[in-house]
Motif scaffolding. Structure first.
Motif, PDB file in Angstrom:
ATOM      1  N   ASP A  88       0.864  -1.181   0.000  1.00 34.22           N
ATOM      2  CA  ASP A  88       0.000   0.000   0.000  1.00 34.22           C
ATOM      3  C   ASP A  88       0.901   1.231   0.000  1.00 34.22           C
ATOM      4  O   ASP A  88       1.632   1.479   0.964  1.00 34.22           O
ATOM      5  N   LYS A  90       1.699   5.455  -0.618  1.00 25.40           N
ATOM      6  CA  LYS A  90       1.115   6.784  -0.471  1.00 25.40           C
ATOM      7  C   LYS A  90       1.984   7.808  -1.196  1.00 25.40           C
ATOM      8  O   LYS A  90       3.217   7.743  -1.143  1.00 25.40           O
ATOM      9  N   ASP A 109      -2.350   9.894  -5.315  1.00 25.64           N
ATOM     10  CA  ASP A 109      -2.285   9.959  -3.858  1.00 25.64           C
ATOM     11  C   ASP A 109      -1.995   8.594  -3.246  1.00 25.64           C
ATOM     12  O   ASP A 109      -1.334   8.488  -2.217  1.00 25.64           O
ATOM     13  N   ARG A 110      -2.518   7.542  -3.897  1.00 23.16           N
ATOM     14  CA  ARG A 110      -2.373   6.199  -3.332  1.00 23.16           C
ATOM     15  C   ARG A 110      -2.222   5.170  -4.449  1.00 23.16           C
ATOM     16  O   ARG A 110      -2.755   5.340  -5.547  1.00 23.16           O
TER      17      ARG A 110
END
Length: 201
Positions: A88, A90, A109-110
């Motif tokens: 994950d 960022k 953003d992600r």
């Protein structure tokens, strides 16, 4: 008797000095090893034991195929989940390398990177740029096997004085070709001039 005590004290001092030097050496070696791993975080990712989770600061990762670099990724932070085969990410940016040394840039953003396939799901203020156009959307997927960027929601493309919107789009990085579908609308200024033998791919 005094000389014997002095001798024992000297031996103890030498022993303590050796212990301190060994401890300092171990700390220095651990610090150097950490710095080397922090400069190449992909080495750290590959060394994590199965089933472990790990949160990292700024990382870099590169995907290659047949010795050829296909994309390079940077992110401000990463949460690595070995059991789910994903990372994950960022605040990430990716450079896709095309033929003839051309590049495509993507920011979001992600991102969710699948470590077993190198597929990536992007979300939040997604922007794609090449030398001619800029594309904006909120969510899209990159399929590494086909080198395909797929957007299944509204997307806006601008460049060369024109603007296009569509309900979905596919960007074939191998062919450097964009296909728009669903309620495609073009906004073109009055002074827009078509350049012969050139057009949007």
């Amino acid at each position: 008797m005094v000389w014997s005590r002095l001798k024992k004290t000297r031996k103890l001092s030498i022993f303590l000095l050796i212990v301190i030097l060994l401890a300092v050496g171990m700390i220095v070696s651990v610090f150097i090893g950490y710095r080397q791993v922090s400069k190449a975080p992909e080495l750290l990712l590959s060394s994590i034991k199965e089933g472990a989770n790990l949160s990292l600061g700024k990382i870099q990762q590169t995907a290659t195929r047949d010795g050829k670099k296909e994309w390079s990724l940077e992110a401000d932070s990463a949460n690595y989940m070995e059991a789910e085969n994903k990372v994950d990410l960022k605040k990430l940016s990716v450079i896709y390398f095309l033929e003839d040394n051309r590049e495509v840039y993507l920011e979001a953003d992600r991102g969710i990177l699948q470590t077993n396939t190198n597929d990536i799901e992007f979300s939040g203020n997604v922007v794609i740029r090449n030398e001619e156009y800029q594309m904006k959307t909120e969510h899209l997927n990159y399929e590494h096997g086909r080198r395909m960027i797929i957007c299944d929601q509204s997307i806006r493309i601008s460049g060369q004085g024109a603007e296009l919107t569509a309900e979905s789009a596919k960007y074939d990085l191998n062919a450097d070709k964009i296909v728009l579908k669903g309620n495609v609308v073009a906004t073109i200024p009055r002074d827009f001039a078509v350049i012969p033998d050139k057009g949007m791919r």
